[in-house]
Design a protein around this motif. Sequence first.
Motif, PDB file in Angstrom:
ATOM      1  N   PHE A 153      19.863  15.835   2.956  1.00 56.38           N
ATOM      2  CA  PHE A 153      19.645  14.421   3.393  1.00 56.38           C
ATOM      3  C   PHE A 153      20.303  13.292   2.904  1.00 56.38           C
ATOM      4  CE2 PHE A 153      16.812  15.673  -0.358  1.00 56.38           C
ATOM      5  CZ  PHE A 153      16.888  14.472  -0.921  1.00 56.38           C
ATOM      6  N   GLN A 154      20.159  12.105   3.521  1.00 56.54           N
ATOM      7  CA  GLN A 154      21.182  11.218   3.289  1.00 56.54           C
ATOM      8  C   GLN A 154      21.054  10.441   1.737  1.00 56.54           C
ATOM      9  OE1 GLN A 154      19.091  11.456   5.832  1.00 56.54           O
ATOM     10  NE2 GLN A 154      20.359  11.162   7.903  1.00 56.54           N
ATOM     11  N   ILE A 155      22.043   9.917   1.437  1.00 61.45           N
ATOM     12  CA  ILE A 155      21.797   9.064  -0.010  1.00 61.45           C
ATOM     13  C   ILE A 155      22.745   7.729   0.253  1.00 61.45           C
ATOM     14  CG2 ILE A 155      21.648  11.133  -1.366  1.00 61.45           C
ATOM     15  CD1 ILE A 155      24.324  10.790  -2.075  1.00 61.45           C
ATOM     16  N   ASN A 156      22.546   6.706  -0.430  1.00 63.07           N
ATOM     17  CA  ASN A 156      23.593   5.645  -0.491  1.00 63.07           C
ATOM     18  C   ASN A 156      24.370   5.746  -1.426  1.00 63.07           C
ATOM     19  OD1 ASN A 156      22.601   3.956   1.509  1.00 63.07           O
ATOM     20  ND2 ASN A 156      21.814   2.554   0.432  1.00 63.07           N
ATOM     21  N   LYS A 157      23.895   6.217  -2.798  1.00 66.47           N
ATOM     22  CA  LYS A 157      25.036   6.043  -4.228  1.00 66.47           C
ATOM     23  C   LYS A 157      25.038   7.578  -4.624  1.00 66.47           C
ATOM     24  CE  LYS A 157      24.378   1.355  -5.619  1.00 66.47           C
ATOM     25  NZ  LYS A 157      23.317   1.115  -4.451  1.00 66.47           N
ATOM     26  N   THR A 158      26.347   8.096  -4.778  1.00 63.01           N
ATOM     27  CA  THR A 158      26.544   9.506  -5.450  1.00 63.01           C
ATOM     28  C   THR A 158      26.236   9.292  -6.979  1.00 63.01           C
ATOM     29  OG1 THR A 158      28.777   8.978  -5.697  1.00 63.01           O
ATOM     30  CG2 THR A 158      28.047  10.042  -3.539  1.00 63.01           C
ATOM     31  N   ALA A 159      26.325  10.329  -7.705  1.00 63.88           N
ATOM     32  CA  ALA A 159      26.193  10.241  -9.052  1.00 63.88           C
ATOM     33  C   ALA A 159      27.343   9.585  -9.654  1.00 63.88           C
ATOM     34  CB  ALA A 159      25.974  11.576  -9.633  1.00 63.88           C
TER      35      ALA A 159
ATOM     36  N   VAL B  44      16.292  -0.140   2.877  1.00 59.44           N
ATOM     37  CA  VAL B  44      16.350  -1.440   3.432  1.00 59.44           C
ATOM     38  C   VAL B  44      17.478  -1.623   4.511  1.00 59.44           C
ATOM     39  CG1 VAL B  44      18.047  -2.482   1.824  1.00 59.44           C
ATOM     40  CG2 VAL B  44      16.273  -3.958   2.993  1.00 59.44           C
ATOM     41  N   GLU B  45      18.244  -0.771   4.366  1.00 54.13           N
ATOM     42  CA  GLU B  45      19.552  -0.914   5.656  1.00 54.13           C
ATOM     43  C   GLU B  45      19.008  -0.325   6.803  1.00 54.13           C
ATOM     44  OE1 GLU B  45      19.992   0.730   2.558  1.00 54.13           O
ATOM     45  OE2 GLU B  45      21.397  -0.661   1.452  1.00 54.13           O
ATOM     46  N   GLY B  46      17.885   0.341   6.824  1.00 52.73           N
ATOM     47  CA  GLY B  46      17.011   0.500   8.060  1.00 52.73           C
ATOM     48  C   GLY B  46      17.134   2.395   8.202  1.00 52.73           C
ATOM     49  N   TRP B  47      17.837   3.076   7.313  1.00 47.82           N
ATOM     50  CA  TRP B  47      18.089   4.387   7.543  1.00 47.82           C
ATOM     51  C   TRP B  47      16.872   4.800   6.763  1.00 47.82           C
ATOM     52  CZ3 TRP B  47      18.856   7.568   3.400  1.00 47.82           C
ATOM     53  CH2 TRP B  47      19.134   6.936   2.105  1.00 47.82           C
ATOM     54  N   SER B  48      16.449   6.223   7.539  1.00 51.19           N
ATOM     55  CA  SER B  48      15.613   7.078   6.569  1.00 51.19           C
ATOM     56  C   SER B  48      15.644   8.273   6.853  1.00 51.19           C
ATOM     57  CB  SER B  48      14.015   6.661   7.026  1.00 51.19           C
ATOM     58  OG  SER B  48      13.974   6.743   8.252  1.00 51.19           O
ATOM     59  N   THR B  49      15.131   9.161   5.883  1.00 51.08           N
ATOM     60  CA  THR B  49      14.992  10.613   5.884  1.00 51.08           C
ATOM     61  C   THR B  49      13.763  11.081   6.564  1.00 51.08           C
ATOM     62  OG1 THR B  49      13.918  11.504   3.979  1.00 51.08           O
ATOM     63  CG2 THR B  49      16.440  10.761   3.723  1.00 51.08           C
ATOM     64  N   SER B  50      13.868  12.226   7.160  1.00 50.51           N
ATOM     65  CA  SER B  50      12.691  12.895   7.637  1.00 50.51           C
ATOM     66  C   SER B  50      11.934  13.507   6.327  1.00 50.51           C
ATOM     67  CB  SER B  50      12.977  14.294   8.450  1.00 50.51           C
ATOM     68  OG  SER B  50      13.603  15.187   7.654  1.00 50.51           O
TER      69      SER B  50
ATOM     70  N   PRO C 187       0.996  -1.164   0.095  1.00 52.58           N
ATOM     71  CA  PRO C 187       0.022  -0.173   0.030  1.00 52.58           C
ATOM     72  C   PRO C 187       0.827   1.370  -0.140  1.00 52.58           C
ATOM     73  CG  PRO C 187       0.072  -0.958   2.198  1.00 52.58           C
ATOM     74  CD  PRO C 187       0.957  -1.896   1.324  1.00 52.58           C
ATOM     75  N   THR C 188       0.317   2.383  -0.232  1.00 51.74           N
ATOM     76  CA  THR C 188       0.817   3.588   0.002  1.00 51.74           C
ATOM     77  C   THR C 188       0.520   4.471   1.101  1.00 51.74           C
ATOM     78  OG1 THR C 188      -0.864   4.700  -1.506  1.00 51.74           O
ATOM     79  CG2 THR C 188       0.990   3.884  -2.727  1.00 51.74           C
ATOM     80  N   ASP C 189      -0.180   4.005   1.851  1.00 54.48           N
ATOM     81  CA  ASP C 189      -0.822   4.724   2.807  1.00 54.48           C
ATOM     82  C   ASP C 189      -0.693   3.702   4.569  1.00 54.48           C
ATOM     83  OD1 ASP C 189      -1.819   7.201   2.719  1.00 54.48           O
ATOM     84  OD2 ASP C 189      -3.375   6.348   1.542  1.00 54.48           O
ATOM     85  N   PRO C 190       0.078   4.403   5.358  1.00 46.99           N
ATOM     86  CA  PRO C 190       0.480   5.637   5.553  1.00 46.99           C
ATOM     87  C   PRO C 190       1.702   5.670   4.894  1.00 46.99           C
ATOM     88  CG  PRO C 190       0.639   4.102   7.676  1.00 46.99           C
ATOM     89  CD  PRO C 190       0.155   3.501   6.417  1.00 46.99           C
ATOM     90  N   HIS C 191       2.073   7.177   4.460  1.00 43.79           N
ATOM     91  CA  HIS C 191       3.265   7.447   3.790  1.00 43.79           C
ATOM     92  C   HIS C 191       4.647   6.746   4.414  1.00 43.79           C
ATOM     93  CE1 HIS C 191       3.475  10.992   6.111  1.00 43.79           C
ATOM     94  NE2 HIS C 191       4.667  11.147   5.770  1.00 43.79           N
ATOM     95  N   TRP C 192       4.479   6.688   5.628  1.00 45.33           N
ATOM     96  CA  TRP C 192       5.812   6.489   6.398  1.00 45.33           C
ATOM     97  C   TRP C 192       5.803   4.864   6.816  1.00 45.33           C
ATOM     98  CZ3 TRP C 192       3.118   4.308  10.743  1.00 45.33           C
ATOM     99  CH2 TRP C 192       1.761   4.881  11.065  1.00 45.33           C
ATOM    100  N   LEU C 193       5.004   4.208   5.958  1.00 46.37           N
ATOM    101  CA  LEU C 193       4.902   2.496   6.546  1.00 46.37           C
ATOM    102  C   LEU C 193       6.199   2.003   6.557  1.00 46.37           C
ATOM    103  CD1 LEU C 193       3.082   0.209   7.349  1.00 46.37           C
ATOM    104  CD2 LEU C 193       2.844  -0.127   4.946  1.00 46.37           C
ATOM    105  N   TYR C 194       7.042   1.864   5.506  1.00 46.49           N
ATOM    106  CA  TYR C 194       8.124   1.265   5.128  1.00 46.49           C
ATOM    107  C   TYR C 194       9.117   2.095   6.019  1.00 46.49           C
ATOM    108  CZ  TYR C 194      11.967  -1.652   3.256  1.00 46.49           C
ATOM    109  OH  TYR C 194      12.970  -2.296   2.832  1.00 46.49           O
ATOM    110  N   ARG C 195       9.126   2.955   6.238  1.00 46.51           N
ATOM    111  CA  ARG C 195      10.056   3.780   7.183  1.00 46.51           C
ATOM    112  C   ARG C 195      10.029   3.051   8.626  1.00 46.51           C
ATOM    113  NH1 ARG C 195      10.316  10.006   9.492  1.00 46.51           N
ATOM    114  NH2 ARG C 195      12.784   9.930  10.024  1.00 46.51           N
ATOM    115  N   LEU C 196       8.796   2.879   9.104  1.00 41.54           N
ATOM    116  CA  LEU C 196       8.276   2.306  10.419  1.00 41.54           C
ATOM    117  C   LEU C 196       8.584   0.846  10.191  1.00 41.54           C
ATOM    118  CD1 LEU C 196       7.095   2.378  13.115  1.00 41.54           C
ATOM    119  CD2 LEU C 196       5.073   1.533  12.149  1.00 41.54           C
ATOM    120  N   THR C 197       8.277   0.158   9.375  1.00 41.88           N
ATOM    121  CA  THR C 197       8.623  -1.488   9.637  1.00 41.88           C
ATOM    122  C   THR C 197      10.027  -1.848   9.325  1.00 41.88           C
ATOM    123  OG1 THR C 197       8.060  -1.665   7.221  1.00 41.88           O
ATOM    124  CG2 THR C 197       6.091  -1.900   8.490  1.00 41.88           C
TER     125      THR C 197
END
Length: 417
Positions: A264-270, A318-324, A83-93
């Motif tokens: 905010f954070q990134i994993n891969k630079t250009a 997937v590494e568990g980090w997220s931005t605000s 689903p797409t709601d709530p928008h922070w779902l994957y951030r939480l799980t």
Amino acid sequence: MARPDSPARSRPLPRTPFSPAFWRSPLRGPWLTSVLGLVLLGGITVLFLTGLLSYAAYNPDLSTVNDKTPDKGLLGFYLFSWPTDPHWLYRLTQGVHVTLGITLIPVLLAKLWSVVPKLFTLPLARSLAHALERVSLLLLVGGALFEFVTGVLNVQLDYVFPGSFYPLHFYGAWVFFAAFVAHAALKTPAAVRNVRQLRAEHGELVSPSPAAPTVSRRGALGLVGGGSLLLLVTTAGQSFDPLRRTALLAPHGGAEPATGPGGFQINKTAAYAGIHADETSEEAWRLVVVGRAGTVRLSRPELLQLPLHSSSLPIACVEGWSTSDQGWRGVRLRDLAALVGYDDPPDVLVESLQRHGAFRRAALRANQVADPRSLLALYVNGEELTPDHGHPARVVVPAAPGVLNTKWVARMTFGEL
């Protein structure tokens, strides 16, 4: 006549771990092992369930480009449209999954320490049933170590696996959890009894020749709990904003890098992804949009002539980090679908300028395309995207894993996948 030595002094200490008297800690016993086991029973169950949710979030049944675990067969029985709601779902799980896994490390190590004498009991197999129990114990211990070690390495962005992390962790989780369930079914009733009954202990975990105690069992539990609390405080902030400044052990911990489009954070630079400025310039770059009505090629100025919309969404990986939540602005995915003949948005395959990597292509389900917050973002936090954050255009979708929020988008193909 000389006085004979006491039995305790005359008996030499064993030199091999196969002797029960080799293990002399007075802390080992059913009570300590049972308390640690019950903590792991709840914690590992939550880890397994949130891990399955993470797998479902990739929509692996949608397209082969999303499925990094081929031949999963019955192991994919629970999959559903993410689903797409709530928008922070994957951030939480996923934040819970990774943070809890790291927090449980001291508990797991203490549990393994408490039962290590059982790994050296002789004979190795007294019967067929005993042999099966020993095999299941090896699967349990080996599976636990494998899952925690590979998980921590992935969180630390240390990709040293002999293959892709995704199938290794996925199949390893099923093997480990199967052994864990069998072990829990056999041991949980006894563990509950052991915790309730504080009395003189006996059994194969109790040393026949214990050394003098230096700490109580409750003191040992306090030490383990303190270690877990320290890991929680120094890790959880990579997923939960109130603790962000204390996440000193997390690769993406600490305060947000700055404000604005690169804040905010990134994993891969250009540069890491092999993106060159000459292919992302306004003169060279075109977005190719394909659908049943044909193909449309759009420059960035042409995209800016389309209706622009705003969304406030995080990036969660997937590494568990997220931005605000970040302020994105761009063209709705469903409006791009309408350009190529779809009033009712279908699935879409998104392709990046990135030439290598597991997720240079990603598929999104129709419900994700249809969500009004799903954008082909051209701006973030009031300014143009930076090269490292996906310039000239990137996808942002509520509740989706970070790798499905494709950067440096070059082509979008709408339709059945």
